[in-house]
Scaffold this motif. Sequence first.
Motif, PDB file in Angstrom:
ATOM      1  N   ARG A 139      27.965  61.442 107.443  1.00 26.32           N
ATOM      2  CA  ARG A 139      27.226  60.207 107.675  1.00 26.32           C
ATOM      3  C   ARG A 139      28.210  59.039 107.790  1.00 26.32           C
ATOM      4  O   ARG A 139      29.043  58.815 106.927  1.00 26.32           O
ATOM      5  N   GLY A 140      28.149  58.324 108.906  1.00 28.30           N
ATOM      6  CA  GLY A 140      29.009  57.169 109.117  1.00 28.30           C
ATOM      7  C   GLY A 140      30.438  57.513 109.519  1.00 28.30           C
ATOM      8  O   GLY A 140      31.306  56.645 109.523  1.00 28.30           O
ATOM      9  N   LEU A 141      30.682  58.774 109.868  1.00 26.16           N
ATOM     10  CA  LEU A 141      32.040  59.200 110.204  1.00 26.16           C
ATOM     11  C   LEU A 141      32.540  58.538 111.489  1.00 26.16           C
ATOM     12  O   LEU A 141      33.674  58.072 111.554  1.00 26.16           O
ATOM     13  N   LEU A 142      31.682  58.461 112.498  1.00 22.77           N
ATOM     14  CA  LEU A 142      32.085  57.844 113.767  1.00 22.77           C
ATOM     15  C   LEU A 142      32.424  56.374 113.573  1.00 22.77           C
ATOM     16  O   LEU A 142      33.451  55.891 114.053  1.00 22.77           O
ATOM     17  N   GLY A 143      31.593  55.664 112.850  1.00 22.28           N
ATOM     18  CA  GLY A 143      31.851  54.244 112.608  1.00 22.28           C
ATOM     19  C   GLY A 143      33.131  54.018 111.831  1.00 22.28           C
ATOM     20  O   GLY A 143      33.897  53.106 112.125  1.00 22.28           O
ATOM     21  N   LYS A 144      33.364  54.877 110.843  1.00 26.57           N
ATOM     22  CA  LYS A 144      34.580  54.744 110.036  1.00 26.57           C
ATOM     23  C   LYS A 144      35.829  54.994 110.885  1.00 26.57           C
ATOM     24  O   LYS A 144      36.810  54.268 110.790  1.00 26.57           O
ATOM     25  N   ARG A 145      35.766  56.030 111.728  1.00 28.72           N
ATOM     26  CA  ARG A 145      36.923  56.337 112.571  1.00 28.72           C
ATOM     27  C   ARG A 145      37.120  55.272 113.651  1.00 28.72           C
ATOM     28  O   ARG A 145      38.251  54.954 114.008  1.00 28.72           O
TER      29      ARG A 145
END
Length: 77
Positions: free
Chosen positions: A9-15
């Motif tokens: 969850r939220g991996l794309l935004g974090k990267r």
Amino acid sequence: MSLPKPVMRGLLGKRLRFHLPIAFALSLAAAVAFKYGVTEPRKQAYADFYKSYDSEKEFNTMRQAGIFQSCRPVGEE
């Protein structure tokens, strides 16, 4: 003993928060390097060439060499 599940969850935004500024900075650096490494020297070379370029002299040289079909070489008139 099992491995913990990866946090998805939220991996794309974090990267993206990490990689997007780096990509922007590298593309900006490449654009600036191209401008001052390629474009400016090329413009200066053209300016230096046309400072002393005499188009009339160049035309007469090509005309004497017989390059143009519509112009007679000098001396055949």
